[in-house]
Motif scaffolding. Structure first.
Motif, PDB file in Angstrom:
ATOM      1  N   LEU A 136       0.851  -1.190   0.000  1.00 46.85           N
ATOM      2  CA  LEU A 136       0.000   0.000   0.000  1.00 46.85           C
ATOM      3  C   LEU A 136       0.884   1.236   0.000  1.00 46.85           C
ATOM      4  O   LEU A 136       1.829   1.331   0.791  1.00 46.85           O
ATOM      5  CB  LEU A 136      -0.903   0.036   1.235  1.00 46.85           C
ATOM      6  CG  LEU A 136      -1.989  -1.021   1.361  1.00 46.85           C
ATOM      7  CD1 LEU A 136      -2.805  -0.768   2.628  1.00 46.85           C
ATOM      8  CD2 LEU A 136      -2.890  -1.024   0.143  1.00 46.85           C
TER       9      LEU A 136
ATOM     10  N   TYR B 100      -0.325   2.963  10.953  1.00 48.63           N
ATOM     11  CA  TYR B 100      -1.165   2.107  10.112  1.00 48.63           C
ATOM     12  C   TYR B 100      -0.380   0.876   9.665  1.00 48.63           C
ATOM     13  O   TYR B 100      -0.878  -0.251   9.722  1.00 48.63           O
ATOM     14  CB  TYR B 100      -1.660   2.897   8.903  1.00 48.63           C
ATOM     15  CG  TYR B 100      -2.587   2.104   8.007  1.00 48.63           C
ATOM     16  CD1 TYR B 100      -3.938   1.996   8.300  1.00 48.63           C
ATOM     17  CD2 TYR B 100      -2.101   1.457   6.874  1.00 48.63           C
ATOM     18  CE1 TYR B 100      -4.789   1.258   7.487  1.00 48.63           C
ATOM     19  CE2 TYR B 100      -2.941   0.718   6.058  1.00 48.63           C
ATOM     20  CZ  TYR B 100      -4.287   0.623   6.369  1.00 48.63           C
ATOM     21  OH  TYR B 100      -5.121  -0.117   5.567  1.00 48.63           O
TER      22      TYR B 100
ATOM     23  N   SER C 293       0.140  -1.811  12.346  1.00 48.31           N
ATOM     24  CA  SER C 293      -1.052  -2.590  12.694  1.00 48.31           C
ATOM     25  C   SER C 293      -1.451  -3.569  11.595  1.00 48.31           C
ATOM     26  O   SER C 293      -2.413  -4.318  11.766  1.00 48.31           O
ATOM     27  CB  SER C 293      -2.223  -1.647  12.986  1.00 48.31           C
ATOM     28  OG  SER C 293      -2.587  -0.927  11.820  1.00 48.31           O
ATOM     29  N   ARG C 294      -0.730  -3.561  10.479  1.00 48.51           N
ATOM     30  CA  ARG C 294      -1.031  -4.459   9.365  1.00 48.51           C
ATOM     31  C   ARG C 294       0.264  -5.117   8.895  1.00 48.51           C
ATOM     32  O   ARG C 294       0.797  -4.785   7.829  1.00 48.51           O
ATOM     33  CB  ARG C 294      -1.719  -3.689   8.238  1.00 48.51           C
ATOM     34  CG  ARG C 294      -3.173  -3.363   8.613  1.00 48.51           C
ATOM     35  CD  ARG C 294      -3.599  -2.011   8.127  1.00 48.51           C
ATOM     36  NE  ARG C 294      -4.967  -1.712   8.553  1.00 48.51           N
ATOM     37  CZ  ARG C 294      -5.269  -1.119   9.719  1.00 48.51           C
ATOM     38  NH1 ARG C 294      -4.316  -0.795  10.580  1.00 48.51           N
ATOM     39  NH2 ARG C 294      -6.526  -0.868  10.034  1.00 48.51           N
TER      40      ARG C 294
ATOM     41  N   SER D 145      -8.326   5.102   9.893  1.00 44.37           N
ATOM     42  CA  SER D 145      -7.635   3.855   9.551  1.00 44.37           C
ATOM     43  C   SER D 145      -8.595   2.857   8.917  1.00 44.37           C
ATOM     44  O   SER D 145      -8.246   2.158   7.957  1.00 44.37           O
ATOM     45  CB  SER D 145      -6.997   3.248  10.802  1.00 44.37           C
ATOM     46  OG  SER D 145      -5.974   4.090  11.304  1.00 44.37           O
ATOM     47  N   GLY D 146      -9.815   2.790   9.451  1.00 44.82           N
ATOM     48  CA  GLY D 146     -10.811   1.896   8.867  1.00 44.82           C
ATOM     49  C   GLY D 146     -11.179   2.292   7.455  1.00 44.82           C
ATOM     50  O   GLY D 146     -11.392   1.433   6.582  1.00 44.82           O
TER      51      GLY D 146
ATOM     52  N   ASP E 120      -8.492   1.190   5.119  1.00 46.86           N
ATOM     53  CA  ASP E 120      -8.697  -0.237   4.838  1.00 46.86           C
ATOM     54  C   ASP E 120      -9.742  -0.432   3.741  1.00 46.86           C
ATOM     55  O   ASP E 120      -9.558  -1.219   2.804  1.00 46.86           O
ATOM     56  CB  ASP E 120      -9.163  -0.964   6.102  1.00 46.86           C
ATOM     57  CG  ASP E 120      -8.019  -1.324   7.030  1.00 46.86           C
ATOM     58  OD1 ASP E 120      -6.870  -1.382   6.563  1.00 46.86           O
ATOM     59  OD2 ASP E 120      -8.287  -1.546   8.220  1.00 46.86           O
ATOM     60  N   GLU E 121     -10.845   0.280   3.877  1.00 48.68           N
ATOM     61  CA  GLU E 121     -11.937   0.150   2.907  1.00 48.68           C
ATOM     62  C   GLU E 121     -11.480   0.555   1.514  1.00 48.68           C
ATOM     63  O   GLU E 121     -11.748  -0.145   0.526  1.00 48.68           O
ATOM     64  CB  GLU E 121     -13.112   1.021   3.362  1.00 48.68           C
ATOM     65  CG  GLU E 121     -14.325   0.970   2.457  1.00 48.68           C
ATOM     66  CD  GLU E 121     -15.449   1.859   2.973  1.00 48.68           C
ATOM     67  OE1 GLU E 121     -16.139   2.477   2.141  1.00 48.68           O
ATOM     68  OE2 GLU E 121     -15.623   1.938   4.210  1.00 48.68           O
TER      69      GLU E 121
ATOM     70  N   ALA F 280      -8.400   0.638   0.372  1.00 51.91           N
ATOM     71  CA  ALA F 280      -7.384  -0.295  -0.122  1.00 51.91           C
ATOM     72  C   ALA F 280      -8.025  -1.573  -0.650  1.00 51.91           C
ATOM     73  O   ALA F 280      -7.631  -2.089  -1.709  1.00 51.91           O
ATOM     74  CB  ALA F 280      -6.390  -0.615   0.989  1.00 51.91           C
ATOM     75  N   ARG F 281      -9.016  -2.098   0.067  1.00 50.60           N
ATOM     76  CA  ARG F 281      -9.706  -3.309  -0.402  1.00 50.60           C
ATOM     77  C   ARG F 281     -10.375  -3.060  -1.750  1.00 50.60           C
ATOM     78  O   ARG F 281     -10.334  -3.907  -2.647  1.00 50.60           O
ATOM     79  CB  ARG F 281     -10.751  -3.751   0.629  1.00 50.60           C
ATOM     80  CG  ARG F 281     -10.174  -4.408   1.868  1.00 50.60           C
ATOM     81  CD  ARG F 281     -11.259  -5.129   2.656  1.00 50.60           C
ATOM     82  NE  ARG F 281     -12.321  -4.222   3.081  1.00 50.60           N
ATOM     83  CZ  ARG F 281     -12.320  -3.556   4.226  1.00 50.60           C
ATOM     84  NH1 ARG F 281     -11.303  -3.688   5.060  1.00 50.60           N
ATOM     85  NH2 ARG F 281     -13.323  -2.771   4.550  1.00 50.60           N
TER      86      ARG F 281
END
Length: 395
Positions: free
Chosen positions: A6, A29, A32-33, A237-238, A241-242, A244-245
């Motif tokens: 990412l 970020y 955490s991943r 952060s959420g 994630d959204e 990136a998906r």
């Protein structure tokens, strides 16, 4: 080699603290991943630049998802990132690149923004009903971005029991912060809370704080306060994630229905015509792909010169400079190899006229009409920089 990476893209700032805040978000970020390589890059004003960051990440992974940490879509999201991705795909054919949408109008961000505002709002419902909330955006020359900001302002204030909620802009477009605060004062609120809808702190926060202080001095009977900017949050952060998906799944198209680069917008044709031409020509040269079939063969431009034609640069003489460059290119018999295009705002207001030369990627600032001779003879024909006017910040 990892499978996925990412690349979180920030605008970049001259304020080191603002860049540090962005980089801290990226570091948190990424920590955490652990299964994903997370790096960052900037459009301008800070390093690593977008092209360099793409190349570095492409050396480590087989799939790259670019996530623009931009609240709204304007020139950087619509132009700079797609062009950089085209170049990266050509340079790294074995790597799959995809781009996420910008953060955009999202309920999670509306909640974060109101949480920031609530820190300065009264808890008592009766007092809140006598309080005005002024939401401040950066401002853009793109109507999409400004329209989405106004929609976001509505979402932030909807159902909150406030006297009124007003959008305003700290730059580029109107209404300005001063104009909005004056108008709000005429509604005689007991309190005014100013909410900066900025992801990160920086010089704009300093400027806004000064404006709020001046308002408080002018209207001492109104309690005026400045809420915090958005900053880091679990909701942000959420949302990353959204996005990136969506990018990795190929489900993140750019919003094009009201894009001024694709759709004729009332009152904007004259402003964006030059920029449309710029995008057409740059994409044509770099990718040779347009929406319609384009079967004819031709040679790419040797140089493409972009001259800012926005209000500030026009006031400083950019139109005379534009005509002088075109005339000298024609006199040299190079009009088929060198194109000189008027653009919209190039983001260097106060330091223009601004000129950019591509594919060299060289920007000049403070360019006068009398500099046209050297620009043509030295740079365009001789491939030598005109050092005295190079804008080194943009390199």
């Amino acid at each position: 080699m990892h499978d996925e990476g990412l690349l979180l893209i920030g605008h970049g700032s001259r304020d080191a603290a603002s860049n540090a805040e962005f980089e801290a978000l990226v570091a948190d970020y990424g920590a955490s991943r652990p299964g994903v390589v997370v790096q960052h890059g900037y459009i301008e004003l800070a390093t690593p630049y977008l092209a360099d960051a793409l190349a570095a990440l492409a050396a480590r992974v087989s799939r790259v998802a670019v996530v623009p940490l931009f609240l709204f879509a304007a020139g950087h999201v619509k132009n700079d990132i797609p062009l950089a991705l085209e170049q990266a795909r050509a340079a790294h054919p074995g790597v799959r690149f995809s781009a996420a949408r910008h953060l955009g109008v999202h309920p999670a961000l509306a909640e974060v923004a109101f949480e920031r505002a609530a820190s300065a709002l009264p808890d008592d419902p009766a007092a809140r009903a006598r309080t005005a909330l002024v939401v401040v955006g950066r401002g853009s020359s793109d109507p999409d971005a400004n329209g989405d900001f106004c929609k976001m302002t509505r979402l932030i204030g909807e159902g909150r029991g406030l006297l009124l909620v007003e959008p305003t802009f700290i730059g580029v477009t109107r209404p300005s912060v001063e104009e909005t605060l004056e108008r709000v004062a005429r509604q005689r609120p007991e309190r005014v809370v100013v909410l900066p809808y900025f992801l990160f702190a920086g010089r704009l926060m300093t400027k806004l704080a000064e404006q709020v202080d001046r308002f408080a001095s002018t209207y001492p009977w109104i309690r005026a306060s400045l809420a915090p900017h958005l900053g880091r949050s679990s909701a942000l952060s959420g949302l990353i994630d959204e996005r990136a998906r969506q990018a990795l799944a190929g489900e993140s198209p750019l919003p094009c229905d009201t894009c001024m680069y694709r759709t004729a917008m009332p009152g904007l044709a004259r402003e964006v015509g030059g920029l449309k031409a710029m995008l057409y020509s740059v994409r044509h040269t770099l990718t040779h792909t347009q929406a319609s079939n384009h079967p004819h063969a031709h040679r790419p431009l040797r140089k493409h010169v972009l001259v800012c034609g926005n209000a500030d640069c026009v006031d400083r003489g950019s139109l005379a400079l534009l005509e002088s460059l075109r005339r000298r290119v024609k006199q040299a018999g190079q009009q088929q190899q060198i194109r000189v295009t008027r653009t919209s705002c190039m983001g260097r207001c106060g330091e223009g006229p601004t000129v950019a030369v591509y594919p060299d990627g060289v920007w000049y600032r403070g360019v006068r009409e009398e500099d046209a001779k050297d620009l043509v003879e030295e740079h365009l024909l001789g491939d030598r920089l005109v050092a005295r006017i190079v804008d080194d910040i943009m390199q």
